[in-house]
Design a protein around this motif. Structure first.
Motif: not given
Length: 209
Positions: A53, A66, A111
């Motif tokens: 991420t 994300a 997300v």
């Protein structure tokens, strides 16, 4: 601005410009089928996740992370089973008694909307959404005399090709290797529509590492 002229300027860096590696392990429990004799009746599901991420921080208290997430699930089944001609069948009563597990894995995008607590931002609460696509599904078979000799065969047609989850997490940097906990629910049926009339939407709990 003073009299239309800039006096001071301040820059705020939004993107962290780094990739973070994360992992989690969890336990999921789904709704039991209406019929006890359903081949989809399970004991529980163990799950594991690996992810990469990146972080976008918009203010002292708000941020968005994300990235890609790989998810795998191992489901212990109640009945002895056989997968043939695209359907799952109960074959209880055969000898030697076999054990069955269903395995599935997904790759998708996760997300997280983060709210940071305090000025240091070492704790946060996050709401997350995950959408993944099925990479593969298998049925594993063993017997009571050789619990480590699992044999797998393709059972991809059983599973829903898409997984969508909604989760809520508490994250911290003060518990050693444990970086938080997460509760979640799946928004889509686990199995492909038409395979069974039961929806099998479940809830689960994960520990972030």
């Amino acid at each position: 601005m003073v009299d239309g002229e800039p006096v001071t300027t301040e820059r705020y860096k939004i993107w962290g410009e780094f990739l973070a590696f994360g992992a989690s392990v969890g336990f999921r429990r789904g709704a039991d089928p209406v019929d006890f004799n359903s081949p989809f009746k399970s004991k529980h599901t163990l799950s594991a996740n690996l992810g990469l991420t990146t972080l976008f921080k918009f203010s002292e208290h708000w941020g968005l992370s994300a990235g890609l997430l790989y998810n795998l699930n191992l489901q212990d089944m109640v009945h002895q089973l056989k997968f043939e001609d695209g359907s799952l069948e109960v074959i209880d009563g055969q000898v030697p008694i076999q054990q069955n597990r269903l395995f599935s894995n997904y790759l998708g995008v996760s997300v997280d909307l983060n709210w940071y607590l305090g000025k240091r931002g070492t704790e946060s609460v996050s709401l997350d959404y995950y959408c993944g696509y099925l990479l593969g599904g298998q049925i594993w078979v063993s017997n009571q005399n050789s619990s480590f000799a699992w044999v797998g065969s393709n059972a991809r047609p059983l599973f829903n090709p898409w997984k969508m989850e909604l989760g809520l997490s508490f994250n911290t940097q003060h518990l050693g290797i444990i970086h938080g906990v997460r509760v979640f629910t799946n928004l889509l049926p686990e199995y492909k529509p038409g395979i069974t009339t039961d929806k099998f939407r479940s809830i689960g709990f994960e520990i972030k590492l």
